[in-house]
Design an enzyme around this catalytic site. Structure first.
Site, PDB file in Angstrom:
ATOM      1  N   ASP A 118       0.863  -1.274   0.077  1.00 56.41           N
ATOM      2  CA  ASP A 118      -0.005   0.038   0.093  1.00 56.41           C
ATOM      3  C   ASP A 118       0.942   1.319  -0.099  1.00 56.41           C
ATOM      4  O   ASP A 118       0.376   2.444  -0.479  1.00 56.41           O
ATOM      5  CB  ASP A 118      -0.967   0.035   1.140  1.00 56.41           C
ATOM      6  N   TYR A 225      -8.800   4.332  -4.424  1.00 58.13           N
ATOM      7  CA  TYR A 225      -8.748   4.577  -2.790  1.00 58.13           C
ATOM      8  C   TYR A 225      -8.906   5.711  -1.837  1.00 58.13           C
ATOM      9  O   TYR A 225      -8.400   6.801  -2.281  1.00 58.13           O
ATOM     10  CB  TYR A 225      -7.267   3.586  -2.328  1.00 58.13           C
TER      11      TYR A 225
END
EC number: 5.1.3.4
Length: 228
Positions: A118, A225
């Site tokens: 991430d 996201y």
């Protein structure tokens, strides 16, 4: 420079808050690109007594232009990275336990799962060791140079951190707070990797397709996201 000094002060105070430093270890800086000035933590000043006004302003050659204290002893490293990578807005150096352990072991922090992916596109690299000549010469400047040597022409915000062999981690970001955020994540994934490899010493790296998905959905051109 008041706003930037406040930002750098707050970012420095986040280091003990998140357990990344002991005593006066560690430092955060940020750069004003338009003015060519960097704000950085003063050297050896305790976090408990430090104030925003204590932050030191230096030019790109390291000359103090504002402040009563000497700047961090790592200032030359920060400046070298700012000169090389225009995308950097903030830099942090700590001796956080798990990331430093990987540095002392001389190993990159392996990308083993999605938490790592991430934030970091691949392993968090470890530099080579500095030679005796490099250490006895301009040590902090040469630390910056060995980081640049390791990163090469890669986009530093795709892997916003590194561990310097036998020394410790450096992280960076778009600003001082972003740099600290990345330093916190680096410490966490360093801990996770140590635990995971202890459970399964034969553990392989994260699958490339899974790493690509997790990194690109947060940082790619079509990232989705979070909120806009």
């Amino acid at each position: 420079m008041l706003k930037l000094k406040q930002q750098v002060f707050e970012a420095n105070m986040d280091l003990p808050r998140y357990g990344l430093v002991t005593f006066t270890w560690g430092n955060v800086s940020a750069i004003d690109r338009e003015r060519g000035l960097v704000v950085i933590k003063p050297s050896g000043v305790a976090y408990e007594t430090m104030k925003a006004d204590d932050m030191v302003v230096v030019d790109m050659s390291g000359k103090v232009v504002e402040g009563e204290y000497r700047p961090s002893s790592d200032t030359a490293t920060h400046l070298e990275l700012y000169r090389r990578y225009p995308s950097l807005g903030g830099i942090v150096h700590t001796h956080s336990t798990h990331a430093t352990a990987w540095a002392q072991a001389g190993l990159a922090i392996p990308a083993l799962g999605t938490t790592h992916a991430d934030y970091f596109f691949g392993d968090i690299p470890c530099t080579r060791g500095l030679s005796e000549e490099e250490v006895q010469g301009e040590y902090e400047l040469n630390t910056g140079k060995v980081i640049i040597e390791t990163l090469g022409n890669a986009e530093p915000l795709h892997t916003p951190g590194i561990v310097v062999y036998q020394h410790g981690p450096f992280a960076w970001g778009k600003d001082a707070h972003d740099a600290v955020h990345n330093a916190v994540v680096m410490e966490e994934v360093a801990k996770m990797a140590w635990i995971a490899r202890g459970i399964n010493p034969q553990l392989n790296h994260i699958d490339s397709f899974l790493m690509n998905k997790h990194f690109m959905r947060k940082h790619g051109p079509n990232a989705y996201y979070g909120q806009k």
